[in-house]
Design a protein around this motif. Structure first.
Motif, PDB file in Angstrom:
ATOM      1  N   ALA A   2       0.903  -1.063  -0.104  1.00 47.41           N
ATOM      2  CA  ALA A   2       0.109   0.038   0.059  1.00 47.41           C
ATOM      3  C   ALA A   2       0.953   1.290   0.095  1.00 47.41           C
ATOM      4  CB  ALA A   2      -0.867  -0.004   1.234  1.00 47.41           C
ATOM      5  N   GLY A   3       2.186   1.019   0.696  1.00 48.66           N
ATOM      6  CA  GLY A   3       2.970   2.144   0.823  1.00 48.66           C
ATOM      7  C   GLY A   3       3.585   2.736  -0.594  1.00 48.66           C
ATOM      8  N   ARG A   4       3.604   2.038  -1.665  1.00 45.96           N
ATOM      9  CA  ARG A   4       4.089   2.006  -2.817  1.00 45.96           C
ATOM     10  C   ARG A   4       2.995   2.914  -3.663  1.00 45.96           C
ATOM     11  NH1 ARG A   4       5.096  -4.156  -4.278  1.00 45.96           N
ATOM     12  NH2 ARG A   4       6.649  -4.487  -2.554  1.00 45.96           N
ATOM     13  N   ILE A   5       1.917   3.122  -3.226  1.00 42.63           N
ATOM     14  CA  ILE A   5       1.123   3.990  -3.888  1.00 42.63           C
ATOM     15  C   ILE A   5       0.267   4.973  -3.030  1.00 42.63           C
ATOM     16  CG2 ILE A   5       0.424   2.661  -6.291  1.00 42.63           C
ATOM     17  CD1 ILE A   5      -2.157   1.765  -4.864  1.00 42.63           C
ATOM     18  N   SER A   6       0.852   5.213  -1.934  1.00 36.95           N
ATOM     19  CA  SER A   6       0.659   6.316  -0.653  1.00 36.95           C
ATOM     20  C   SER A   6      -0.816   6.017  -0.396  1.00 36.95           C
ATOM     21  CB  SER A   6       0.904   7.601  -1.329  1.00 36.95           C
ATOM     22  OG  SER A   6       2.070   7.388  -1.872  1.00 36.95           O
ATOM     23  N   LEU A   7      -1.341   4.934  -0.108  1.00 38.34           N
ATOM     24  CA  LEU A   7      -2.691   4.598   0.485  1.00 38.34           C
ATOM     25  C   LEU A   7      -2.884   5.162   1.908  1.00 38.34           C
ATOM     26  CD1 LEU A   7      -3.429   1.459  -1.313  1.00 38.34           C
ATOM     27  CD2 LEU A   7      -4.036   3.660  -1.977  1.00 38.34           C
ATOM     28  N   SER A   8      -3.984   5.585   2.264  1.00 39.74           N
ATOM     29  CA  SER A   8      -4.224   6.256   3.520  1.00 39.74           C
ATOM     30  C   SER A   8      -4.191   4.899   4.586  1.00 39.74           C
ATOM     31  CB  SER A   8      -5.635   6.765   3.758  1.00 39.74           C
ATOM     32  OG  SER A   8      -6.581   5.776   3.678  1.00 39.74           O
ATOM     33  N   CYS A  45      -9.500  -0.462  -1.321  1.00 36.19           N
ATOM     34  CA  CYS A  45      -9.623   0.986  -1.968  1.00 36.19           C
ATOM     35  C   CYS A  45     -10.921   1.314  -2.588  1.00 36.19           C
ATOM     36  CB  CYS A  45      -8.629   0.933  -3.133  1.00 36.19           C
ATOM     37  SG  CYS A  45      -6.991   0.980  -2.573  1.00 36.19           S
ATOM     38  N   ARG A  52      -8.902   2.655  -7.434  1.00 37.56           N
ATOM     39  CA  ARG A  52      -7.637   2.025  -8.130  1.00 37.56           C
ATOM     40  C   ARG A  52      -8.151   0.932  -9.007  1.00 37.56           C
ATOM     41  NH1 ARG A  52      -6.250   6.156  -6.026  1.00 37.56           N
ATOM     42  NH2 ARG A  52      -3.961   6.519  -5.044  1.00 37.56           N
ATOM     43  N   ARG A  97      -7.806  11.810 -12.221  1.00 31.06           N
ATOM     44  CA  ARG A  97      -6.431  11.224 -11.879  1.00 31.06           C
ATOM     45  C   ARG A  97      -5.777  11.299 -13.306  1.00 31.06           C
ATOM     46  NH1 ARG A  97      -5.161   6.340  -9.787  1.00 31.06           N
ATOM     47  NH2 ARG A  97      -7.274   5.640  -9.960  1.00 31.06           N
TER      48      ARG A  97
END
Length: 198
Positions: A2-8, A45, A52, A97
């Motif tokens: 999730a960090g790779r696409i900066s998810l909350s 998501c 996404r 987006r």
């Protein structure tokens, strides 16, 4: 992942919770852990309204393919009735987006027009079975062409993460109805009959 696409944090927590439910209910036996994690992130998501595409989730997964995530998704949704059904992907969220990535000169007009084109095309053209990201790509291409914003099909392909040939196919289906797809107040720099043929 999730960090790779900066998810909350909310999305990550929801994905954790889904992952835990999957294991407790043994509903994804035989699926790779990577596919399960990717699918839980995808569902989280959608449930949290952070749209996404499966392709975007594939890109952050190390081994899961689009097919793996699709199969895993079906299994989870069928077997966890209490996991409220994920919202379907809304083109209204994808278009802005993709347009941001394109760095358009007409940054307000194009996304608004492309969303309108996509919604009308779903009513007037035979594209209901097509993926939302592909429809978004074709709609952005048409909006750019009509507004005199020079964007190549390959730029839109890169922004939407969809095959150029797929965008081209959908665009060709939409083209005959082009004059009916635009908002009534749209000012054409390139009239519908002069739009690129492919």
């Amino acid at each position: 992942m999730a960090g790779r696409i900066s998810l909350s944090g909310r999305i990550v927590n929801r994905a954790f919770s889904l992952f835990k439910q999957c294991y407790e209910n043994k509903c994804v036996r035989g699926r790779s852990q990577d596919a399960i994690v990717a699918t839980c992130i995808y569902i989280a998501c959608r449930q949290e309204g952070a749209q996404r595409t499966i392709k975007e989730i594939c890109a952050i997964s190390t081994t899961a393919s689009k097919k793996d995530i699709g199969r895993c998704f079906k299994q989870i949704v069928q077997n966890l009735p209490n996991s409220n059904r994920p919202e379907s992907i809304d083109i209204k969220n994808l278009v802005p987006r993709f347009c941001n990535t394109l760095e358009l000169r007409q940054a307000n007009l194009i996304p608004k027009t492309a969303v309108h084109i996509a919604e009308r095309a779903k009513e007037l053209c035979d594209i209901q079975s097509r993926a939302p990201d592909s429809i978004a790509g074709a709609s952005i291409y048409m909006a750019c062409a009509a507004a005199g914003e020079r964007k190549q099909m390959k730029d839109i392909q890169a922004a939407a993460g969809v095959m150029e040939s797929t965008i081209r196919q959908i665009y060709k289906i939409m083209l005959p109805k082009a004059s009916e797809l635009f908002p009534s107040d749209f000012v054409f720099k390139c009239p519908p009959e002069n739009l690129p043929q492919s």
